[in-house]
Design a protein around this motif. Structure first.
Motif, PDB file in Angstrom:
ATOM      1  N   ASP A 299       0.831  -1.212   0.000  1.00 56.72           N
ATOM      2  CA  ASP A 299       0.000   0.000   0.000  1.00 56.72           C
ATOM      3  C   ASP A 299       0.862   1.258   0.000  1.00 56.72           C
ATOM      4  N   LYS A 300       2.048   1.161   0.623  1.00 56.45           N
ATOM      5  CA  LYS A 300       2.956   2.309   0.692  1.00 56.45           C
ATOM      6  C   LYS A 300       3.639   2.564  -0.653  1.00 56.45           C
ATOM      7  N   GLY A 301       3.655   1.558  -1.518  1.00 59.95           N
ATOM      8  CA  GLY A 301       4.297   1.707  -2.823  1.00 59.95           C
ATOM      9  C   GLY A 301       5.685   1.117  -2.905  1.00 59.95           C
ATOM     10  N   ASP A 302       6.139   0.487  -1.815  1.00 61.92           N
ATOM     11  CA  ASP A 302       7.470  -0.130  -1.803  1.00 61.92           C
ATOM     12  C   ASP A 302       7.323  -1.579  -2.276  1.00 61.92           C
ATOM     13  N   THR A 303       7.281  -1.756  -3.598  1.00 63.78           N
ATOM     14  CA  THR A 303       7.017  -3.075  -4.179  1.00 63.78           C
ATOM     15  C   THR A 303       8.126  -4.067  -3.864  1.00 63.78           C
TER      16      THR A 303
ATOM     17  N   ASN B  12       4.670 -20.094   5.496  1.00 69.51           N
ATOM     18  CA  ASN B  12       3.331 -20.681   5.407  1.00 69.51           C
ATOM     19  C   ASN B  12       3.352 -22.087   4.819  1.00 69.51           C
ATOM     20  N   GLN B  13       4.471 -22.484   4.216  1.00 76.81           N
ATOM     21  CA  GLN B  13       4.587 -23.867   3.764  1.00 76.81           C
ATOM     22  C   GLN B  13       4.576 -24.821   4.955  1.00 76.81           C
ATOM     23  N   ALA B  14       5.125 -24.356   6.076  1.00 77.48           N
ATOM     24  CA  ALA B  14       5.081 -25.166   7.307  1.00 77.48           C
ATOM     25  C   ALA B  14       3.762 -24.962   8.036  1.00 77.48           C
ATOM     26  N   LEU B  15       3.252 -23.725   8.017  1.00 80.73           N
ATOM     27  CA  LEU B  15       2.004 -23.433   8.731  1.00 80.73           C
ATOM     28  C   LEU B  15       0.782 -23.992   8.011  1.00 80.73           C
ATOM     29  N   LYS B  16       0.814 -23.920   6.678  1.00 81.42           N
ATOM     30  CA  LYS B  16      -0.269 -24.440   5.828  1.00 81.42           C
ATOM     31  C   LYS B  16      -1.609 -23.794   6.165  1.00 81.42           C
ATOM     32  N   ASP B  17      -1.626 -22.453   6.229  1.00 79.99           N
ATOM     33  CA  ASP B  17      -2.847 -21.690   6.484  1.00 79.99           C
ATOM     34  C   ASP B  17      -3.383 -21.203   5.139  1.00 79.99           C
ATOM     35  N   THR B  18      -4.289 -21.987   4.546  1.00 76.78           N
ATOM     36  CA  THR B  18      -4.801 -21.675   3.215  1.00 76.78           C
ATOM     37  C   THR B  18      -5.629 -20.403   3.215  1.00 76.78           C
ATOM     38  N   VAL B  19      -6.399 -20.183   4.268  1.00 76.61           N
ATOM     39  CA  VAL B  19      -7.230 -18.969   4.342  1.00 76.61           C
ATOM     40  C   VAL B  19      -6.352 -17.730   4.259  1.00 76.61           C
ATOM     41  N   LEU B  20      -5.223 -17.743   4.977  1.00 80.66           N
ATOM     42  CA  LEU B  20      -4.320 -16.602   4.932  1.00 80.66           C
ATOM     43  C   LEU B  20      -3.767 -16.417   3.523  1.00 80.66           C
ATOM     44  N   ASP B  21      -3.425 -17.519   2.826  1.00 84.99           N
ATOM     45  CA  ASP B  21      -2.961 -17.416   1.435  1.00 84.99           C
ATOM     46  C   ASP B  21      -4.009 -16.715   0.570  1.00 84.99           C
ATOM     47  N   ILE B  22      -5.278 -17.089   0.767  1.00 79.63           N
ATOM     48  CA  ILE B  22      -6.359 -16.492  -0.042  1.00 79.63           C
ATOM     49  C   ILE B  22      -6.493 -15.005   0.263  1.00 79.63           C
ATOM     50  N   LEU B  23      -6.447 -14.643   1.528  1.00 77.24           N
ATOM     51  CA  LEU B  23      -6.596 -13.235   1.907  1.00 77.24           C
ATOM     52  C   LEU B  23      -5.455 -12.383   1.358  1.00 77.24           C
ATOM     53  N   VAL B  24      -4.239 -12.919   1.408  1.00 78.18           N
ATOM     54  CA  VAL B  24      -3.100 -12.189   0.836  1.00 78.18           C
ATOM     55  C   VAL B  24      -3.272 -12.058  -0.674  1.00 78.18           C
ATOM     56  N   ALA B  25      -3.733 -13.125  -1.300  1.00 79.22           N
ATOM     57  CA  ALA B  25      -3.961 -13.074  -2.748  1.00 79.22           C
ATOM     58  C   ALA B  25      -5.049 -12.055  -3.099  1.00 79.22           C
ATOM     59  N   LYS B  26      -6.116 -11.970  -2.290  1.00 79.90           N
ATOM     60  CA  LYS B  26      -7.180 -10.973  -2.527  1.00 79.90           C
ATOM     61  C   LYS B  26      -6.618  -9.565  -2.518  1.00 79.90           C
TER      62      LYS B  26
ATOM     63  N   HIS C  58      -4.957  -4.769  -5.448  1.00 79.32           N
ATOM     64  CA  HIS C  58      -3.885  -3.792  -5.652  1.00 79.32           C
ATOM     65  C   HIS C  58      -3.478  -3.716  -7.124  1.00 79.32           C
ATOM     66  N   ASN C  59      -3.261  -4.865  -7.764  1.00 75.51           N
ATOM     67  CA  ASN C  59      -2.852  -4.871  -9.165  1.00 75.51           C
ATOM     68  C   ASN C  59      -3.980  -4.371 -10.070  1.00 75.51           C
ATOM     69  N   GLY C  60      -5.242  -4.658  -9.678  1.00 83.02           N
ATOM     70  CA  GLY C  60      -6.358  -4.150 -10.463  1.00 83.02           C
ATOM     71  C   GLY C  60      -6.428  -2.636 -10.429  1.00 83.02           C
ATOM     72  N   LYS C  61      -6.135  -2.046  -9.283  1.00 83.57           N
ATOM     73  CA  LYS C  61      -6.187  -0.586  -9.163  1.00 83.57           C
ATOM     74  C   LYS C  61      -5.134   0.098 -10.026  1.00 83.57           C
ATOM     75  N   ILE C  62      -3.961  -0.544 -10.165  1.00 80.70           N
ATOM     76  CA  ILE C  62      -2.877   0.105 -10.921  1.00 80.70           C
ATOM     77  C   ILE C  62      -2.854  -0.352 -12.385  1.00 80.70           C
ATOM     78  N   GLY C  63      -3.904  -1.110 -12.801  1.00 82.55           N
ATOM     79  CA  GLY C  63      -4.053  -1.457 -14.214  1.00 82.55           C
ATOM     80  C   GLY C  63      -3.303  -2.691 -14.658  1.00 82.55           C
ATOM     81  N   LYS C  64      -2.748  -3.464 -13.729  1.00 85.18           N
ATOM     82  CA  LYS C  64      -2.052  -4.700 -14.099  1.00 85.18           C
ATOM     83  C   LYS C  64      -3.052  -5.847 -14.083  1.00 85.18           C
ATOM     84  N   TYR C  65      -3.923  -5.879 -15.143  1.00 82.81           N
ATOM     85  CA  TYR C  65      -5.052  -6.814 -15.143  1.00 82.81           C
ATOM     86  C   TYR C  65      -4.599  -8.259 -15.306  1.00 82.81           C
TER      87      TYR C  65
END
Length: 593
Positions: free
Chosen positions: A142-146, A160-174, A179-186
């Protein structure tokens, strides 16, 4: 949208519930108030902190008051920190940091999240570490430091490979999709949405599946792949719940756009019409909510008008009764004036009696103070005479020991040396050797007693030299090691003050030697502008000041301290040694002219 995603992330953090289950509860307002009241009455900071935490979430979920939720989380952090619960402290601090990031305070939020990350690494808390890496990656994004966000994203993926928290993976992906949709990287947004959809299908979460289908279709449409967009949007149309009107509206709008791009105008019109209908439904819902608010406002205005009407009627009734009360008021004023006059007279009389009692009490107190002052002066004069008598007697005895006993012992020693010279064989006689040894010890002990009773070093060289001489005389097998330290200038001390300080140190050292069984004794004197501090400390067996009976030495010490108007402080415990500090105040008359 950011607040909704933030709230959803908090509800789905399993490490929090696993570490501290009481945080995952959802309490009603009465339960929260009860918990807070119990925490305050019991002075339980942790319970108070937990109550403020639940109150923050209650306000955010039930009333939407994010400002008050922010303040309550800050209070929760403060009390968890004071209670010593480190895990709860860093957990609530991480929640607070997310809200700060949402308000634009990203640098401060990053610092707080990094502190929590360092704690998770010290305590080997994999859950906490993994989720904090995800949060930091989101904030940097969000700060712009890609670049920094990507590094943290890789670290999160590895953990997370050890933790195996799929919900967290989905939330990070969301977050990455949005973020990419807002900056036009469709294309990137479409790829991330596909990964999130695959994960959602693995754990069979319908809400995430529908979102994933819609997101893949939306960004395929924006990226120009209209057939792929139609495929996933049609799936999303089937899986979307009817209650989620906003999502269904967005799906129909995207379908209409995709069909229009493929020149399927009839289908584009169909979905445009459906989108309009659903939009009308949304608008109707919004209007219904607005009407409800207006109804509440109208009801409030009506109640205000009713109140104003009642006030007007009340004023009219009061005006009508006002004339009837004028006569009664006049009579009441006269009676009140009479009662007031009587009250003033009685109050004045009571005041004079009270003042007389206060003046008498003050006079009695002044007299008592004068009597106590006289008694104290008499005690000081008596004590001064007693101490002067003691010193005079010490001087006389010391002089007698030196002149009389010391002379006799010296004469005996000379006589024995003369006999030994005439009869050399006596030097090998064991009895003769014992007699000479006893005589030498007697001479040494007599000299030691005389020096203790009247320290000549004090009179000739001052307090520091006398105390150094006193401490250096203690040596030999089985004797403790005495360390002497002095700080400040003692050269201008009044003779009597120096003598009393010497006697106090002497008494304390003798007590340690007789009773403490110490291995080390510290003697320290310190002079400042206003006072002298005398400190004697040993590592001996100690004693209980509340149960140990006082002896003559302790009484002498107390009397000298009282005579010098000094503060006496004794700290000791069985098996922990003894530390005694005597603080003597200085005045203008206690130095040499």
């Amino acid at each position: 949208m950011m607040k909704k995603n933030l709230f959803a992330l908090f509800l789905l953090l399993p490490w929090l519930a696993q570490a501290q289950p009481e945080f995952d509860q959802r309490l009603n307002f009465d339960q929260i108030k009860k918990m807070l009241a119990e925490g305050i009455s019991e002075k339980d900071l942790r319970k108070q902190a937990l109550a403020w935490y639940h109150w923050a979430y209650y306000d955010e979920e039930q009333t939407g008051l994010s400002d008050s939720a922010f303040q309550y989380l800050a209070r929760s952090v403060d009390r968890f920190g004071k209670s010593g619960d480190s895990l709860a402290y860093h957990r609530t601090r991480a929640d607070l940091a997310d809200r700060m990031a949402a308000r634009g305070l990203r640098d401060e939020a990053i610092k707080m999240q990094q502190d929590a990350l360092a704690f998770s690494e010290r305590t080997a808390n994999l859950y906490l570490k993994t989720h904090l890496l995800a949060r930091l990656s989101r904030i940097y994004s969000d700060k712009g430091d890609t670049q920094k966000s990507l590094v943290l994203r890789r670290a999160f993926t590895k953990e997370n490979q050890a933790l195996k928290d799929t919900v967290l993976d989905i939330l990070v992906a969301k977050h990455e999709v949005e973020h990419n949709g807002k900056i036009g990287k469709y294309a990137i947004a479409r790829y991330e949405a596909s990964n999130a959809l695959r994960l959602a299908e693995q754990i069979k979460r319908p809400d995430f599946i529908t979102w994933g289908q819609y997101s893949v279709g939306k960004y395929s449409n924006l990226d120009g792949d209209y057939n792929m967009a139609l495929f996933f949007l049609k799936k999303a149309e089937k899986s979307a719940p009817r209650t989620n009107v906003a999502l269904r509206h967005d799906i129909c709008r995207q379908l209409s756009s995709a069909y229009a791009s493929l020149d399927s105008l009839q289908l584009a019109l169909h979905y445009a019409t459906r989108s309009t209908e659903i939009g009308d439904t949304l608008l109707a819902l919004e209007r219904e909510a607005a009407l409800h608010r207006l109804a509440l406002q109208f009801d409030t205005r009506e109640k205000r008008r009713e109140i104003a009407q009642l006030e007007k009627e009340k004023s009219e009734v009061e005006e009508q009764s006002k004339q009837q009360k004028i006569g009664l008021t006049t009579m009441g004023v006269a009676i009140a004036a009479l009662i007031l006059a009587m009250f003033v007279v009685v109050r004045d009389y009571k005041h004079r009696i009270r003042m007389d009692k206060i003046v008498s009490a003050q006079r009695e107190e002044i007299n008592q103070q004068k009597i106590r002052a006289l008694e104290n002066n008499l005690k000081i004069e008596s004590m001064q005479s007693m101490l002067a008598g003691q010193e005079s007697e010490r001087q006389r005895v010391a002089q007698d020991l030196h002149d009389s006993v010391g002379g006799l012992l010296a004469a005996v020693k000379i006589q024995m040396e003369t006999i030994n010279a005439k009869k050399p064989a006596l030097s090998k006689d064991e009895d003769w050797i014992k007699i000479r040894k006893l005589l030498d010890e007697t001479v040494s002990e007599t000299r030691h007693i005389a020096r203790n009773m009247q320290p000549s070093a004090l009179l000739e060289f001052g307090l520091v030299t006398a105390l150094r001489d006193l401490t250096s005389r203690v040596h030999g097998k089985g004797m403790p090691q005495i360390t002497f330290q002095h700080f400040g200038d003692f050269s201008d001390l009044d003779r009597d003050l120096a003598l009393n300080c010497y006697r106090i140190i002497q008494e304390l050292v003798q007590n340690s030697l007789k009773h403490a069984r110490a291995k080390e004794i510290l003697v320290q004197i310190t002079r400042t502008e206003d006072e002298i501090a005398l400190h004697v400390e040993d590592d001996g067996k100690g004693f209980d000041p509340h149960t140990t009976q006082k002896g003559m030495g302790t009484d002498n010490l107390a009397r000298r301290s009282q005579f010098l108007n000094a503060d006496l402080s004794v700290q000791s415990a069985v098996g922990q040694g003894t530390s005694t500090v005597v603080t003597v105040p200085l005045n203008k008359t206690q130095g040499k002219p």
